[in-house]
Design a protein around this motif. Sequence first.
Motif, PDB file in Angstrom:
ATOM      1  N   ASP A  24       0.847  -1.193   0.000  1.00 38.01           N
ATOM      2  CA  ASP A  24       0.000   0.000   0.000  1.00 38.01           C
ATOM      3  C   ASP A  24       0.879   1.237   0.000  1.00 38.01           C
ATOM      4  OD1 ASP A  24      -2.022   1.623   2.552  1.00 38.01           O
ATOM      5  OD2 ASP A  24      -1.955   1.954   0.385  1.00 38.01           O
ATOM      6  N   SER A  25       0.622   2.119  -0.933  1.00 34.26           N
ATOM      7  CA  SER A  25       1.428   3.335  -1.022  1.00 34.26           C
ATOM      8  C   SER A  25       0.869   4.460  -0.164  1.00 34.26           C
ATOM      9  CB  SER A  25       1.516   3.798  -2.478  1.00 34.26           C
ATOM     10  OG  SER A  25       0.213   4.070  -2.975  1.00 34.26           O
ATOM     11  N   PHE A  29      -1.972   2.611   6.198  1.00 38.42           N
ATOM     12  CA  PHE A  29      -1.998   1.155   6.114  1.00 38.42           C
ATOM     13  C   PHE A  29      -2.100   0.512   7.481  1.00 38.42           C
ATOM     14  CE2 PHE A  29      -1.158  -2.948   4.325  1.00 38.42           C
ATOM     15  CZ  PHE A  29      -0.393  -3.606   5.271  1.00 38.42           C
ATOM     16  N   SER A  30      -1.342   0.994   8.428  1.00 42.31           N
ATOM     17  CA  SER A  30      -1.253   0.332   9.723  1.00 42.31           C
ATOM     18  C   SER A  30      -2.557   0.364  10.504  1.00 42.31           C
ATOM     19  CB  SER A  30      -0.131   0.955  10.561  1.00 42.31           C
ATOM     20  OG  SER A  30      -0.422   2.321  10.800  1.00 42.31           O
ATOM     21  N   TRP A  53      -5.499  -4.768  12.162  1.00 41.33           N
ATOM     22  CA  TRP A  53      -4.460  -3.766  11.937  1.00 41.33           C
ATOM     23  C   TRP A  53      -3.163  -4.088  12.669  1.00 41.33           C
ATOM     24  CZ3 TRP A  53      -2.191  -0.973  15.856  1.00 41.33           C
ATOM     25  CH2 TRP A  53      -2.812  -1.055  17.107  1.00 41.33           C
ATOM     26  N   SER A  54      -3.265  -4.695  13.836  1.00 41.18           N
ATOM     27  CA  SER A  54      -2.064  -4.994  14.614  1.00 41.18           C
ATOM     28  C   SER A  54      -1.464  -6.349  14.282  1.00 41.18           C
ATOM     29  CB  SER A  54      -2.408  -4.966  16.103  1.00 41.18           C
ATOM     30  OG  SER A  54      -3.297  -6.036  16.404  1.00 41.18           O
ATOM     31  N   ARG A  72       1.417  -9.459   8.193  1.00 44.53           N
ATOM     32  CA  ARG A  72       1.608  -8.092   7.719  1.00 44.53           C
ATOM     33  C   ARG A  72       2.848  -7.493   8.361  1.00 44.53           C
ATOM     34  NH1 ARG A  72      -3.656  -4.981   9.063  1.00 44.53           N
ATOM     35  NH2 ARG A  72      -2.509  -3.182   8.228  1.00 44.53           N
ATOM     36  N   ASP A  73       3.422  -6.524   7.670  1.00 41.72           N
ATOM     37  CA  ASP A  73       4.560  -5.764   8.164  1.00 41.72           C
ATOM     38  C   ASP A  73       4.183  -4.298   8.001  1.00 41.72           C
ATOM     39  OD1 ASP A  73       6.919  -4.402   8.626  1.00 41.72           O
ATOM     40  OD2 ASP A  73       8.160  -5.884   7.608  1.00 41.72           O
ATOM     41  N   ASN A  74       3.739  -3.685   9.069  1.00 40.62           N
ATOM     42  CA  ASN A  74       3.267  -2.306   8.984  1.00 40.62           C
ATOM     43  C   ASN A  74       4.387  -1.326   8.665  1.00 40.62           C
ATOM     44  OD1 ASN A  74       0.619  -3.053   9.401  1.00 40.62           O
ATOM     45  ND2 ASN A  74       0.652  -2.623  11.601  1.00 40.62           N
ATOM     46  N   ALA A  75       5.605  -1.666   9.002  1.00 40.46           N
ATOM     47  CA  ALA A  75       6.741  -0.796   8.668  1.00 40.46           C
ATOM     48  C   ALA A  75       6.972  -0.751   7.163  1.00 40.46           C
ATOM     49  CB  ALA A  75       7.994  -1.276   9.374  1.00 40.46           C
ATOM     50  N   LYS A  76       6.561  -1.815   6.477  1.00 39.17           N
ATOM     51  CA  LYS A  76       6.715  -1.883   5.019  1.00 39.17           C
ATOM     52  C   LYS A  76       5.394  -1.674   4.279  1.00 39.17           C
ATOM     53  CE  LYS A  76      10.704  -5.023   5.161  1.00 39.17           C
ATOM     54  NZ  LYS A  76      11.242  -6.333   4.706  1.00 39.17           N
ATOM     55  N   ASN A  77       4.334  -1.392   5.026  1.00 40.20           N
ATOM     56  CA  ASN A  77       3.012  -1.203   4.400  1.00 40.20           C
ATOM     57  C   ASN A  77       2.639  -2.383   3.504  1.00 40.20           C
ATOM     58  OD1 ASN A  77       2.911   1.238   5.666  1.00 40.20           O
ATOM     59  ND2 ASN A  77       2.539   2.449   3.821  1.00 40.20           N
TER      60      ASN A  77
END
Length: 126
Positions: A24-25, A29-30, A53-54, A72-77
């Motif tokens: 996601d750009s 996202f997080s 989300w978490s 998911r990796d929220n740091a990488k969206n």
Amino acid sequence: QVQLVESGGGLVQAGGSLRLSCADSGRTFSSYTMGWFRQAPGKERDFVAAITWSGGSTHYADSVKGRFTISRDNAKNTVYLQMNSLKPEDTAVYYCAARSYYNYNSIGLPRSYSYWGQGTQVTVSS
């Protein structure tokens, strides 16, 4: 704004593995619940998996439990779908989707998701 781009699809033999990614750009996202859906030719779009989300809660369709893993990796969206022990019946276009809230009762309903990627083809040969 949420813009989803899937990658990682392809052709694999039955019993093989693939990992799909959805990036996601956007900037939010997080905070989104993310889902994976799939659609085979002539069929409806079906729920595959979802993650909060978490990342603390995940949900799977019965047909993929024990074989697929969503993360998911929220740091990488980015949200991932690891698919193992693939079967010919897993052949479909796979879509990732996002929505801004969590609701267990509607987690598998395509119409409850606001944003969609363009899809990536997964073909499993027998």
